[in-house]
Motif scaffolding. Structure first.
Motif, PDB file in Angstrom:
ATOM      1  N   LEU A  83       3.299-113.036  21.202  1.00  0.00           N
ATOM      2  CA  LEU A  83       2.226-113.938  20.758  1.00  0.00           C
ATOM      3  C   LEU A  83       2.666-115.381  20.930  1.00  0.00           C
ATOM      4  CD1 LEU A  83       1.106-112.260  17.433  1.00  0.00           C
ATOM      5  CD2 LEU A  83      -0.445-112.952  19.241  1.00  0.00           C
ATOM      6  N   ALA A  84       1.767-116.223  21.418  1.00  0.00           N
ATOM      7  CA  ALA A  84       2.085-117.650  21.555  1.00  0.00           C
ATOM      8  C   ALA A  84       0.831-118.476  21.327  1.00  0.00           C
ATOM      9  CB  ALA A  84       2.673-117.921  22.938  1.00  0.00           C
ATOM     10  N   GLY A  85       1.025-119.795  21.254  1.00  0.00           N
ATOM     11  CA  GLY A  85      -0.082-120.703  20.911  1.00  0.00           C
ATOM     12  C   GLY A  85      -0.042-120.971  19.413  1.00  0.00           C
ATOM     13  N   GLY A  86      -0.704-122.024  18.999  1.00  0.00           N
ATOM     14  CA  GLY A  86      -0.632-122.430  17.595  1.00  0.00           C
ATOM     15  C   GLY A  86      -1.040-121.342  16.618  1.00  0.00           C
ATOM     16  N   VAL A  87      -2.003-120.481  17.011  1.00  0.00           N
ATOM     17  CA  VAL A  87      -2.482-119.434  16.100  1.00  0.00           C
ATOM     18  C   VAL A  87      -1.375-118.406  15.812  1.00  0.00           C
ATOM     19  CG1 VAL A  87      -4.204-117.588  15.836  1.00  0.00           C
ATOM     20  CG2 VAL A  87      -4.886-119.800  16.759  1.00  0.00           C
ATOM     21  N   ALA A  88      -0.407-118.290  16.725  1.00  0.00           N
ATOM     22  CA  ALA A  88       0.698-117.344  16.512  1.00  0.00           C
ATOM     23  C   ALA A  88       1.598-117.763  15.348  1.00  0.00           C
ATOM     24  CB  ALA A  88       1.520-117.215  17.792  1.00  0.00           C
ATOM     25  N   LEU A  89       1.432-119.005  14.875  1.00  0.00           N
ATOM     26  CA  LEU A  89       2.212-119.448  13.716  1.00  0.00           C
ATOM     27  C   LEU A  89       1.615-118.928  12.408  1.00  0.00           C
ATOM     28  CD1 LEU A  89       2.909-123.125  14.838  1.00  0.00           C
ATOM     29  CD2 LEU A  89       4.597-121.313  14.616  1.00  0.00           C
ATOM     30  N   ASN A  90       0.475-118.269  12.500  1.00  0.00           N
ATOM     31  CA  ASN A  90      -0.158-117.710  11.304  1.00  0.00           C
ATOM     32  C   ASN A  90       0.549-116.392  10.952  1.00  0.00           C
ATOM     33  OD1 ASN A  90      -2.050-116.267   9.550  1.00  0.00           O
ATOM     34  ND2 ASN A  90      -3.436-117.951   9.994  1.00  0.00           N
ATOM     35  N   VAL A  91       1.522-116.495  10.074  1.00  0.00           N
ATOM     36  CA  VAL A  91       2.416-115.352   9.805  1.00  0.00           C
ATOM     37  C   VAL A  91       1.694-114.181   9.139  1.00  0.00           C
ATOM     38  CG1 VAL A  91       4.593-116.622   9.744  1.00  0.00           C
ATOM     39  CG2 VAL A  91       3.191-116.526   7.682  1.00  0.00           C
ATOM     40  N   ARG A  92       0.637-114.456   8.411  1.00  0.00           N
ATOM     41  CA  ARG A  92      -0.128-113.353   7.788  1.00  0.00           C
ATOM     42  C   ARG A  92      -0.857-112.541   8.839  1.00  0.00           C
ATOM     43  NH1 ARG A  92      -3.645-114.743   2.520  1.00  0.00           N
ATOM     44  NH2 ARG A  92      -4.622-112.869   3.319  1.00  0.00           N
ATOM     45  N   ALA A  93      -1.442-113.245   9.807  1.00  0.00           N
ATOM     46  CA  ALA A  93      -2.156-112.550  10.882  1.00  0.00           C
ATOM     47  C   ALA A  93      -1.171-111.754  11.732  1.00  0.00           C
ATOM     48  CB  ALA A  93      -2.917-113.559  11.733  1.00  0.00           C
ATOM     49  N   VAL A  94       0.006-112.306  11.940  1.00  0.00           N
ATOM     50  CA  VAL A  94       1.031-111.592  12.727  1.00  0.00           C
ATOM     51  C   VAL A  94       1.403-110.281  12.023  1.00  0.00           C
ATOM     52  CG1 VAL A  94       3.406-111.701  13.606  1.00  0.00           C
ATOM     53  CG2 VAL A  94       1.929-113.709  13.771  1.00  0.00           C
ATOM     54  N   ARG A  95       1.500-110.333  10.711  1.00  0.00           N
ATOM     55  CA  ARG A  95       1.817-109.102   9.951  1.00  0.00           C
ATOM     56  C   ARG A  95       0.733-108.054  10.179  1.00  0.00           C
ATOM     57  NH1 ARG A  95       5.185-105.675   8.679  1.00  0.00           N
ATOM     58  NH2 ARG A  95       6.605-107.411   8.269  1.00  0.00           N
ATOM     59  N   ARG A  96      -0.531-108.473  10.152  1.00  0.00           N
ATOM     60  CA  ARG A  96      -1.615-107.490  10.351  1.00  0.00           C
ATOM     61  C   ARG A  96      -1.569-106.889  11.746  1.00  0.00           C
ATOM     62  NH1 ARG A  96      -7.365-108.184   8.264  1.00  0.00           N
ATOM     63  NH2 ARG A  96      -7.539-106.164   9.259  1.00  0.00           N
ATOM     64  N   VAL A  97      -1.278-107.740  12.731  1.00  0.00           N
ATOM     65  CA  VAL A  97      -1.185-107.242  14.109  1.00  0.00           C
ATOM     66  C   VAL A  97      -0.036-106.237  14.218  1.00  0.00           C
ATOM     67  CG1 VAL A  97      -0.613-107.925  16.490  1.00  0.00           C
ATOM     68  CG2 VAL A  97      -2.238-109.287  15.150  1.00  0.00           C
ATOM     69  N   LEU A  98       1.055-106.534  13.547  1.00  0.00           N
ATOM     70  CA  LEU A  98       2.223-105.643  13.580  1.00  0.00           C
ATOM     71  C   LEU A  98       1.913-104.318  12.882  1.00  0.00           C
ATOM     72  CD1 LEU A  98       5.245-105.466  14.324  1.00  0.00           C
ATOM     73  CD2 LEU A  98       5.769-106.469  12.109  1.00  0.00           C
ATOM     74  N   ASP A  99       1.268-104.380  11.733  1.00  0.00           N
ATOM     75  CA  ASP A  99       1.017-103.161  10.940  1.00  0.00           C
ATOM     76  C   ASP A  99      -0.143-102.332  11.465  1.00  0.00           C
ATOM     77  OD1 ASP A  99       3.064-103.802   9.308  1.00  0.00           O
ATOM     78  OD2 ASP A  99       1.842-104.487   7.610  1.00  0.00           O
TER      79      ASP A  99
END
Lengths: 213, 567
Positions: B307-323
């Motif tokens: 993931l890259a781009g400013g939105v990738a800094l949204n750590v909560r969203a990254v967790r959802r994508v991972l889970d």
């Protein structure tokens, strides 16, 4: 030059302080200038070869940081709407000027600030108190400005014993900056007009590109 | 075997990155040196710093690469404002002033600044720079790469298939429909600065409920593939480069929150704003999850999503994508925003010159080293007590266990927005009031802003669930806290029971793992070393200024222990 600034401030102070909104705008400008000064002093502390002078610049930066906070709070108290972010920018003065000229520039700025704050205090003396106690805030800042002018003057003597020429050069530079600022304001106005005209001329062609449906 | 400089500038977070023989040797954000937060100006100081760190002369640079194509961007600004006649008038005037005021001439500026020939300077597409900054340093092969930000030249979202070191474009969403600009508009609506306050919206979201879905549905539609459609009358980025939203948004959600008003989260008005943040966050997470599924479908052989781009800094969203997403692993580089584009551009330039650039990024410490000798001399001049303790870790552990705050400036500074223990403020993560104390007294920021924990590999699973090694090193995901974490480190947890946990290992950071072995708990609270509104400290002078202005017990600079005013 500080005499001119002091006189101008005395002239405009009644107008500025007659409206909390105008006063808040001016004080917010002070906060902006102090924040910019924090950056200048921090850059100077990083670049000077002398640890002793770096320490003095850091003390100066810490004072300016406190002033910026005091002025930002005062602006908010004078006018609650005046609470926007204090944007900062830097002209990289130390890099551009070198240490002696930088010090001369800062020294003159402190003297100018002192003259302006003195004029504001003189105007506020004996008048009804305003929200945020601007007199107390300005008086506190003024004490530091005296100290800053004194130490930068002493350092300047150390680095450039014949400082007259340097100070004159920096005074000319300051005038040149004001001239450029005026030029920028004028060219911005001209650009707005020509940009607007260009837009009106070009837009009909581009409306053909507008997606349909 | 080339030396390549990557540069990002003129939008936000200007940066420079130097790649030599295919390896990243230095990466510096301009703000760290200029001390102007999110400094977007031409990064002359960051370039000089990179060259100094790598001991490279400008004449030795084989190629300089800019992270986006200036004329393509100019074309988009012109097209978007002119096709929206007459509403685009102010946007045209302001946007053209920015473009013609320096942005379109950036390649010439770069050439002149470095003394290079014109054919040594090139530009690569914005989203490709982002994609390269994640894929080429992820260690994953093959990988799906998802780039989501405000806008590049014309793309707002893109999916790439990374295979054999090459990036093949698979999908793009064009301007003006942009997930990043939607979140930016909500950021502005909530009274935060755009490009800076987005993570505040994410923190605030945990205090609200996503109950405004119906209102949001009137101005944003998330499609099955994750693409979005924005209502043109609600969002103004099509017609103005700096105004994010118009009156239509306030008609739907109520008046925008004024900037700088103190937050009272139990006040109904602020509770409403927390609900707005929560709904925006939910929309963003839904879209990102759907985009991840689309990426999986388009890059079928990939197990890892970069993931890259400013939105990738949204750590909560990254967790959802991972889970909840279809990938086994997710990777987010430490500087996923525009600064990271400089790294991607440098890597693409080196690859173009024939270097093998595909290697995992082991460490985010890519900036300038702390100068302990200078710190000692300046601190002595300030009248500070300076010592070189024989057992510095023991002394630090005692201070932390006693509830003291410890400022740390050691080794090379970090690349990206997270302090990972090199320019950090450390504290014991309990009691819970430590969080309020740091937010109110030191950082002077909103009460809902969480602080992050750091711990070792051995201790990690006892305190946090959902470990993902690729993400924990750079603090780019949240983890659910265990009951033990809720008991032992409440100050490092967010209100929703998660934490943006960092995992350190002895091989990469023996100092911090050594410290964690000596403190009462193997978890410390780790937040960035910076004052409110300022960039993270970089040089020792910045750290000393921090010490002067804040009530911290001591400052550690490499092996030095510095205390205020006791000499």
């Amino acid at each position: 030059m500080s005499l001119i600034f002091g006189a101008l401030t005395r002239l405009f102070a009644p107008f500025v302080w007659s409206s909390p909104r105008r006063a808040a705008r001016m004080v917010h400008g002070f906060a902006h200038a102090e924040r910019a000064s924090v950056i200048d002093m921090q850059q100077a502390a990083r670049h000077t070869p002398s640890p002793a002078r770096a320490a003095q610049y850091l003390r100066h930066a810490a004072d300016e940081w406190r002033h910026a906070q005091l002025f930002a709070r005062l602006a908010h108290k004078l006018d609650a709407a005046r609470s926007g972010p204090v944007h900062v920018d830097t002209e990289h003065l130390y890099d551009t000027l070198g240490e002696a000229s930088f010090l001369a520039f800062v020294h003159m700025g402190e003297q100018r600030g002192r003259a302006q704050f003195d004029a504001h205090l003189a105007h506020l003396a004996g008048r009804a108190p305003l929200p945020g106690r601007p007199r107390a805030v300005i008086r506190g800042v003024l004490r530091d400005e005296h100290q800053h002018a004194a130490y930068t003057g002493a350092l300047l003597d150390e680095l450039e014993p014949r400082r007259g020429g340097l100070v004159a050069r920096m005074a000319r530079r300051q005038l040149w900056r004001q001239w450029l600022r005026a030029g920028r304001a004028l060219s911005s106005g001209l650009y707005l007009v020509t940009g607007g005209l260009l837009y009106v001329l070009c837009a009909p062609l581009f409306t053909l590109l507008r997606p349909r449906g | 075997m080339a030396t390549v400089l990557g540069v990002s500038a003129h939008y936000h977070d200007a940066a420079a990155c130097l790649v030599r023989d295919g390896a990243v040797v230095a990466a510096v954000q301009q703000e760290r040196i200029s001390r102007v937060k999110n400094d977007a100006s031409f990064p002359a100081a960051a370039i000089a710093q990179c060259l100094r760190i790598a001991d490279v002369d400008p004449g030795a640079i084989d190629r300089a690469v800019f992270y986006e194509q200036p004329f393509a961007k100019l074309e988009r600004v012109m097209r978007s404002t002119l096709t929206t006649f007459p509403h685009g008038l102010s946007g045209f005037v302001a946007g053209m002033a920015r473009q013609l005021g320096g942005r379109v001439f950036v390649l010439d500026h770069l050439r002149e600044h470095l003394g290079l020939s014109r054919d040594q300077v090139m530009a690569v597409p914005h989203h490709q720079s982002h994609a390269a900054s994640a894929y080429l340093v992820s260690g994953a092969e093959p990988a799906a790469v998802l780039v989501v930000d405000g806008v590049g030249e014309n793309e707002t979202t893109s999916i790439w298939h990374g295979t054999g070191g090459a990036l093949v474009p698979r999908y793009t969403q064009p301007f003006p429909d942009s997930l990043g600009l939607f979140y930016a508009a909500i950021t502005a609506y909530l009274g935060f600065a755009v490009n800076e306050g987005e993570y505040k919206v994410m923190g605030l979201a945990a205090f609200g409920q996503p109950r405004l879905e119906e209102e949001f549905a009137a101005f944003i539609t998330v499609h099955d593939d994750g693409s979005v459609t924005l209502d043109r009358d609600t969002f103004l980025h099509m017609v103005h480069p700096t105004r994010a939203f118009g009156p239509r948004l306030e008609q739907r959600l109520g008046p925008a929150r004024p900037f700088g008003r103190p937050w009272r989260l139990f006040d109904p008005a602020d509770a409403h704003y927390a609900d707005v943040a929560a709904t925006a966050q939910a929309v963003l997470e839904t879209a990102l999850l759907r985009l991840a599924r689309t990426a999986h479908r388009l890059c079928g052989d990939a197990d890892t999503l970069c993931l890259a781009g400013g939105v990738a800094l949204n750590v909560r969203a990254v967790r959802r994508v991972l889970d909840e997403g279809p990938f086994h692993e997710v990777f987010v580089a430490p500087a996923a925003g525009d600064a990271g584009g400089a790294m991607g551009a440098a890597l693409l330039g080196a690859q173009d010159l024939g270097d093998d650039v595909q290697r995992p990024l082991a460490d985010a410490a890519l900036g300038a080293p702390a100068d302990a000798a200078r710190a000692q001399a300046v601190a002595a001049s300030l009248g500070f007590a300076v010592a070189r303790p024989s057992d510095l870790l023991g002394q630090a552990a005692r201070v932390l266990d006693d509830g003291g705050l410890l400022a740390v400036c050691r080794g090379r500074s970090e690349w990206g927005p997270r302090a990972l223990g090199h320019r950090s403020l450390l504290a014991r993560p309990r009691p819970a009031a430590v969080q309020d104390r740091i937010n109110a007294q030191v950082k002077r920021r909103e009460p809902f802003r969480p602080l992050a924990p750091v711990t070792t590999r051995d201790a990690f699973d006892g305190y946090f669930g959902g470990r993902c090694d690729k993400l924990q090193r750079f603090m780019t995901v949240t983890n659910p806290a265990t009951a033990k974490a809720r008991r032992d480190c409440p100050a490092a947890l967010h209100v929703d029971g998660t934490a943006r946990a960092q995992l350190v290992e002895a091989a990469s950071d023996p100092w911090l793992t050594g410290l964690l072995a000596r403190t009462a708990e193997p978890v410390l609270l780790n937040t960035s070393l910076n004052a409110a509104g300022e960039p993270i400290c970089d040089a020792v002078e910045d750290a000393l200024l921090f010490l002067m202005r804040h009530r911290v017990a001591a400052l550690v600079v490499d092996d030095l222990w510095i205390e205020r005013g006791r000499r």
